[in-house]
Design an enzyme around this catalytic site. Structure first.
Site, PDB file in Angstrom:
ATOM      1  N   SER A   1       0.863  -1.188   0.000  1.00  0.00           N
ATOM      2  CA  SER A   1       0.000   0.000   0.000  1.00  0.00           C
ATOM      3  C   SER A   1       0.894   1.231   0.000  1.00  0.00           C
ATOM      4  O   SER A   1       2.075   1.143   0.409  1.00  0.00           O
ATOM      5  CB  SER A   1      -0.849  -0.007   1.270  1.00  0.00           C
ATOM      6  OG  SER A   1      -1.510   1.229   1.442  1.00  0.00           O
TER       7      SER A   1
ATOM      8  N   TYR B   1      -2.880  -1.126  10.325  1.00  0.00           N
ATOM      9  CA  TYR B   1      -2.713  -1.265   8.867  1.00  0.00           C
ATOM     10  C   TYR B   1      -1.363  -0.701   8.412  1.00  0.00           C
ATOM     11  O   TYR B   1      -0.627  -1.337   7.655  1.00  0.00           O
ATOM     12  CB  TYR B   1      -3.876  -0.534   8.180  1.00  0.00           C
ATOM     13  CG  TYR B   1      -3.974  -0.734   6.689  1.00  0.00           C
ATOM     14  CD1 TYR B   1      -4.622  -1.849   6.160  1.00  0.00           C
ATOM     15  CD2 TYR B   1      -3.445   0.195   5.807  1.00  0.00           C
ATOM     16  CE1 TYR B   1      -4.737  -2.023   4.793  1.00  0.00           C
ATOM     17  CE2 TYR B   1      -3.554   0.026   4.435  1.00  0.00           C
ATOM     18  CZ  TYR B   1      -4.214  -1.080   3.928  1.00  0.00           C
ATOM     19  OH  TYR B   1      -4.327  -1.249   2.569  1.00  0.00           O
TER      20      TYR B   1
HETATM   21  P1  NAD Z   1     -11.307  -6.413  -0.733  1.00  0.00           P
HETATM   22  O1  NAD Z   1     -12.003  -6.296   0.589  1.00  0.00           O
HETATM   23  O2  NAD Z   1     -12.064  -6.090  -1.970  1.00  0.00           O
HETATM   24  O3  NAD Z   1     -10.682  -7.869  -0.901  1.00  0.00           O
HETATM   25  C1  NAD Z   1     -10.060  -8.551   0.166  1.00  0.00           C
HETATM   26  C2  NAD Z   1      -9.926 -10.012  -0.193  1.00  0.00           C
HETATM   27  O4  NAD Z   1      -9.305 -10.687   0.907  1.00  0.00           O
HETATM   28  C3  NAD Z   1     -11.283 -10.711  -0.419  1.00  0.00           C
HETATM   29  O5  NAD Z   1     -11.135 -11.647  -1.456  1.00  0.00           O
HETATM   30  C4  NAD Z   1     -11.511 -11.421   0.913  1.00  0.00           C
HETATM   31  O6  NAD Z   1     -12.384 -12.549   0.818  1.00  0.00           O
HETATM   32  C5  NAD Z   1     -10.097 -11.838   1.243  1.00  0.00           C
HETATM   33  N1  NAD Z   1      -9.912 -12.178   2.647  1.00  0.00           N
HETATM   34  C6  NAD Z   1     -10.330 -11.498   3.744  1.00  0.00           C
HETATM   35  N2  NAD Z   1     -10.001 -12.181   4.859  1.00  0.00           N
HETATM   36  C7  NAD Z   1      -9.352 -13.301   4.460  1.00  0.00           C
HETATM   37  C8  NAD Z   1      -8.773 -14.398   5.149  1.00  0.00           C
HETATM   38  N3  NAD Z   1      -8.792 -14.473   6.481  1.00  0.00           N
HETATM   39  N4  NAD Z   1      -8.213 -15.374   4.414  1.00  0.00           N
HETATM   40  C9  NAD Z   1      -8.211 -15.323   3.051  1.00  0.00           C
HETATM   41  N5  NAD Z   1      -8.719 -14.301   2.361  1.00  0.00           N
HETATM   42  C10 NAD Z   1      -9.303 -13.316   3.058  1.00  0.00           C
HETATM   43  O7  NAD Z   1     -10.006  -5.482  -0.565  1.00  0.00           O
HETATM   44  P2  NAD Z   1      -9.030  -4.794  -1.653  1.00  0.00           P
HETATM   45  O8  NAD Z   1      -9.238  -3.336  -1.565  1.00  0.00           O
HETATM   46  O9  NAD Z   1      -9.097  -5.467  -2.975  1.00  0.00           O
HETATM   47  O10 NAD Z   1      -7.620  -5.081  -0.950  1.00  0.00           O
HETATM   48  C11 NAD Z   1      -6.723  -6.066  -1.398  1.00  0.00           C
HETATM   49  C12 NAD Z   1      -5.333  -5.718  -0.896  1.00  0.00           C
HETATM   50  O11 NAD Z   1      -4.947  -4.461  -1.440  1.00  0.00           O
HETATM   51  C13 NAD Z   1      -5.240  -5.578   0.625  1.00  0.00           C
HETATM   52  O12 NAD Z   1      -4.018  -6.125   1.082  1.00  0.00           O
HETATM   53  C14 NAD Z   1      -5.246  -4.083   0.832  1.00  0.00           C
HETATM   54  O13 NAD Z   1      -4.606  -3.701   2.012  1.00  0.00           O
HETATM   55  C15 NAD Z   1      -4.486  -3.627  -0.402  1.00  0.00           C
HETATM   56  N6  NAD Z   1      -4.719  -2.225  -0.754  1.00  0.00           N
HETATM   57  C16 NAD Z   1      -5.975  -1.800  -1.103  1.00  0.00           C
HETATM   58  C17 NAD Z   1      -6.148  -0.467  -1.443  1.00  0.00           C
HETATM   59  C18 NAD Z   1      -7.483   0.077  -1.867  1.00  0.00           C
HETATM   60  O14 NAD Z   1      -7.584   1.298  -2.016  1.00  0.00           O
HETATM   61  N7  NAD Z   1      -8.486  -0.741  -2.106  1.00  0.00           N
HETATM   62  C19 NAD Z   1      -5.065   0.412  -1.413  1.00  0.00           C
HETATM   63  C20 NAD Z   1      -3.816  -0.062  -1.035  1.00  0.00           C
HETATM   64  C21 NAD Z   1      -3.655  -1.391  -0.717  1.00  0.00           C
END
Ligand code: NAD
Length: 273
Positions: A155, A168
């Site tokens: 991130s 986080y």
């Molecule tokens: P999201 O909530 O859409 O997806 C999260 C995924 O993780 C889902 O498939 C969920 O089922 C899975 N998950 C949750 N708990 C779990 C567990 N215990 N075991 C296995 N899988 C599990 O979130 P996203 O926004 O797509 O985030 C994905 C990654 O990207 C994360 O690591 C997040 O920190 C990072 N990220 C997101 C953003 C953003 O703006 N969306 C920005 C920077 C980083």
């Protein structure tokens, strides 16, 4: 090699024959990365939670669109044994593992003095420790193959902090540290490790934190989107999941073999401030 063969090689998808695990790929960024890797020719393992009919539909759709083999594994990555098991069962089922995308993550927003200890533990377990357990389980097979790509979806919060996100930000800074160590240990074995550092991407993870951020800052939901989320990104737009997918495809391929141990922001200029 004759021209006809070269032409065919050029036309082959760049990741043909590769096998990839994308953790947390039933939604958001992980699903975008999974689709992109499959479109580039890799067979993939989808992981994460959700409605099983919907997940089956998504897997079948990716198979139909790309011709990739798509398996689903519901491992709960909060459990270290299940995280390692996701890797070992993939290697057993596909015969190899070339690309490991550590993407699964959760968020919780609260002032530090009110931050629940169990939320701290859960965020550290999934956003940081799971990436250690999967990478540890993958390393020997990748070394043996002389090829491995570990892509950690970290991130912008691996590089800078925001208030109310103690767990986080700590976990994501930790993921970047882990990435650098994996890069050094893998360097002589054809294994690279890199951290993609997205800014805000419109996914359920972002949508779900708007209410809590509004409460923590005492402002409206609209103000959170305008004055907190998009104010951080000079481009004033959310990144799309397929932008992260395209970078993952490049990092997974042979042309990225000298790129290792890096943090690659996809943040619309956020961390240029
Ligand atoms: P999201 O909530 O859409 O997806 C999260 C995924 O993780 C889902 O498939 C969920 O089922 C899975 N998950 C949750 N708990 C779990 C567990 N215990 N075991 C296995 N899988 C599990 O979130 P996203 O926004 O797509 O985030 C994905 C990654 O990207 C994360 O690591 C997040 O920190 C990072 N990220 C997101 C953003 C953003 O703006 N969306 C920005 C920077 C980083």
């Amino acid at each position: 090699m004759d021209a006809q063969v070269l032409e065919k090689l050029d036309a082959a998808p760049s990741l043909a024959g590769r096998v990839a695990i994308i953790t947390g790929s039933t939604s958001g960024i992980g699903l975008g990365v999974a689709r992109a890797l499959a479109a580039a020719g890799a067979d993939i393992v989808i992981n994460g939670f959700g409605d099983h009919d919907e997940i089956d539909y998504t897997c079948a759709e990716i198979e139909r669109d790309t011709g990739a083999r798509v398996d689903y594994d519901d491992a709960n990555l909060m459990d270290p044994a299940a995280a390692a098991g996701l890797v070992t069962s993939t290697i057993r089922g596909f015969g190899r593992l070339d690309i490991l995308v550590n993407n699964a993550g959760i968020q919780f927003v609260s002032p530090v003095e009110e931050f629940p200890a169990e939320k701290w533990d859960a965020i550290l377990a999934l956003n940081l420790s799971a990436a250690f357990h999967t990478s540890k389980a993958a390393f020997a097979a990748m070394k043996e193959q002389g090829y491995g790509r570990i892509i950690n979806v970290a991130s912008a919060h691996a590089l800078v902090a925001s208030p109310f996100k103690s767990a986080y930000v700590a976990a994501k800074h930790g993921v970047l540290g882990l990435t650098k160590v994996l890069a050094l240990e893998g360097a002589e074995h054809g294994i690279t490790a890199n951290a993609i550092c997205p800014g805000y991407v419109w996914t359920p993870l972002v949508e779900n934190q708007i209410g809590a951020t509004a409460e923590a800052r005492g402002i409206s939901r609209e103000a959170v989107i305008r004055d907190v989320l998009l104010a951080a990104q000079p481009t004033r737009r959310f990144a799309e999941t397929d932008e992260i997918g395209a970078l993952a495809v490049f990092l997974a391929g042979p042309d990225a073999r000298s790129i290792t141990g890096t943090a690659l922001p996809v943040d619309g200029g956020w961390t240029a401030h």
